[in-house]
Enzyme design. Structure first.
Site, mmCIF file in Angstrom:
data_model
loop_
_atom_site.group_PDB
_atom_site.id
_atom_site.type_symbol
_atom_site.label_atom_id
_atom_site.label_comp_id
_atom_site.label_asym_id
_atom_site.label_seq_id
_atom_site.Cartn_x
_atom_site.Cartn_y
_atom_site.Cartn_z
ATOM 1 N N SER A 1 28.474 -60.411 -7.381
ATOM 2 C CA SER A 1 27.344 -60.269 -8.301
ATOM 3 C C SER A 1 26.867 -61.577 -8.913
ATOM 4 O O SER A 1 25.727 -61.674 -9.343
ATOM 5 C CB SER A 1 27.697 -59.283 -9.406
ATOM 6 N N HIS B 1 26.739 -53.502 -6.063
ATOM 7 C CA HIS B 1 25.481 -54.264 -5.956
ATOM 8 C C HIS B 1 24.883 -54.144 -4.558
ATOM 9 O O HIS B 1 24.237 -55.075 -4.074
ATOM 10 C CB HIS B 1 25.718 -55.727 -6.316
ATOM 11 N N LYS C 1 23.137 -48.618 -11.082
ATOM 12 C CA LYS C 1 22.267 -49.738 -10.678
ATOM 13 C C LYS C 1 21.141 -49.179 -9.797
ATOM 14 O O LYS C 1 20.208 -48.587 -10.326
ATOM 15 C CB LYS C 1 23.092 -50.815 -9.983
#
Lengths: 415, 81
Positions: free
Chosen positions: A190, A218, A249
């Protein structure tokens, strides 16, 4: 002990020390929903300002999508607000199992178990499946939540140099005598936005009889041809033993996480993982939202395709302008500034230009590796990216760093 | 002492050093420079203890004491007979 002046003083002094070291985290209040355009109050008490968000994990732009909001409303109406209990006692609904099945199908695994967050998934999984006879071998740059999970597990722990397959192989040979070996990595790292070499890692794990764990927070929803994640990008779907990921996310942006992978490992988590056993699961309203997101992603790759194009435009634009970037091809595009003060000033100047992007510096990243971490979204339109790029270039010129190398920037501003 | 310095430096390069473009010296900041993290510090401590047959108390194995090769060697020296 009462909350005496002495106790208050201890905490006040500690907080002042954090502030004096320049490490105090000041939150910026968003007075709108999460999107490409947001209304921000910064500093606290200031008049709100409309800015372009260039640092959200809202990769697919679904955090405030009308279809997701509608589904969440339906979930609220039909299944209520909360479960009021941990799951194995009286807190499981049909939609929780439906979500587990859909995630399993989407990721191409054998089974899935939900957790309140991916941090909880990472905190629970290692302790649930490993003993003191086992070894965990992790990439040096894995996420903090994985490190916390490793700390809770009884197994031994060792690390390998970031994405260094030779070093990983050396460690697998070193620990060949252990009952179980688990290689642990992020799918996308990340801070830097690079990806783990999952094809090579699968080959090494096969060779040395090790399990492979990937945190794909991610990546899930947009990396790979159909957005399954890093394992799809590297063509190893079905070969990762444990995947943890978040729904906070790209997959809706609200909350929740899971462990997905081999069915026996998932069952071990269901029996033994403490954050699963002792905490309420995801609220029905959020489950319904995530189900809607997965339906959308199963029907079309339009959003991940747009994200890919946006990322390409952004990365190329910054490179052509002469910024130093971290290598990678994910929507995480760190603009390297190396000096913490420069990163902070750059971020503040961007805000003045209507661009919201945060500076990262020690201890979040090592000394001398300060940067502005930009994150691209499918919610960005070309006018957002063009305006943000113009602002970066204007401020880059102000600090005279365009076209300058790492060495030259460090010579100008220090580390 | 030079021998210990060389051994520690070699171990750090072999085990932790990632950026081959830069040079590592006896004074290069290891902890504050992000080369050795808290987990890796544990394995470094274990390496020193096994290699030199010593025991370094946990309260002495601080990030400051491990921040460069020179400091590490000074620490090791305290516990070698």
């Amino acid at each position: 002990m009462a909350y005496s002046d002495k106790v208050r003083g201890i905490y006040s002094d500690t907080l002042k020390d954090i502030e004096d070291k320049g490490l105090f985290k000041q939150e910026r209040f968003i007075h709108s929903s999460q999107a490409a355009d947001i209304e921000v109050e910064f500093p606290t008490g200031a008049k709100t300002k409309k800015v372009i968000n260039m640092c959200a994990n809202n990769y697919l732009g679904l955090s405030s999508h009308p279809d997701v909001i509608k589904a969440a409303h339906e979930g609220l109406d039909t299944r209520g607000y909360g479960m009021s209990s941990v799951r194995f006692i009286c807190g499981t609904q049909d939609i929780h199992r439906e979500l587990e099945n859909k995630v399993t199908e989407f990721l191409g695994t054998e089974d899935t178990i939900l957790f309140p967050s991916c941090m909880d998934a990472n905190a629970g999984v290692f302790e649930a499946i490993l003993t003191e006879d086992d070894i965990m071998i992790s990439d040096r740059l894995v996420h903090a939540s994985i490190i916390d999970g490793i700390r809770l597990a009884p197994a031994l722990h060792d690390t390998f140099k970031h994405s260094n397959m030779k070093h990983l192989e050396k460690k697998l040979q070193l620990h060949a005598d252990k009952r179980l070996k688990v290689v642990i990595t992020d799918g996308v790292f990340s801070m830097d936005g690079d990806t783990a070499k999952l094809d090579e890692m699968v080959a090494l794990c096969d060779k040395y009889d090790a399990l492979l764990f990937v945190d794909d927070s991610h990546s899930s929803g947009f990396l790979g041809k159909t957005g399954k994640g890093t394992h799809e990008k590297y063509d190893v779907v079905g070969k990762i033993d444990i995947i943890t990921t978040t729904f906070g996310k790209a997959l809706g942006g609200a909350s929740g996480g899971c462990v997905s992978g081999r069915k026996e490992i998932v069952e071990m988590c269901r029996q033994k993982a403490r954050p699963y056993l002792f905490s309420n699961t995801i609220a029905p309203v959020v489950v319904s939202g995530i189900l809607s997101v997965l339906d959308t992603l199963s029907k079309s790759t339009e959003r991940r395709d747009k994200l890919e194009k946006n990322t390409e435009f952004w990365r190329n634009g910054l490179e052509e302008a002469g910024f130093v970037l971290q290598d990678g091809d994910t929507p995480i595009v760190p603009v390297m500034l190396f000096n913490a003060k420069l990163a902070q000033n750059f971020s503040n100047d961007l805000y003045e230009e209507g661009i919201y992007a945060i500076g990262f510096f020690f201890p979040v990243v090592p000394n001398g590796k300060a940067r502005i971490r930009t994150q691209i979204s499918a919610g960005h339109e070309m006018h957002h990216l063009e305006k943000a790029l113009a602002a970066f270039i204007k401020i880059g010129k102000k600090y005279d760093i365009l076209g300058k190398s790492k060495k030259e920037i460090i010579e100008m501003y220090g580390m | 002492m030079e021998d210990i310095k060389e051994i520690v430096l070699e171990y750090i390069i072999d085990e932790y050093w990632e950026d081959e473009d830069d040079e590592i010296t006896y004074d290069t900041p290891l902890i504050s420079g992000g080369i050795v993290d808290s987990f890796s510090m544990v394995s470094l401590k274990r390496f020193l203890e096994v290699k030199y047959k010593i025991s370094i108390p946990d309260d002495k194995a601080t990030p400051e004491a491990f921040d460069n090769v020179n400091k590490i060697v000074n620490l090791v020296k305290e516990y070698i007979d």
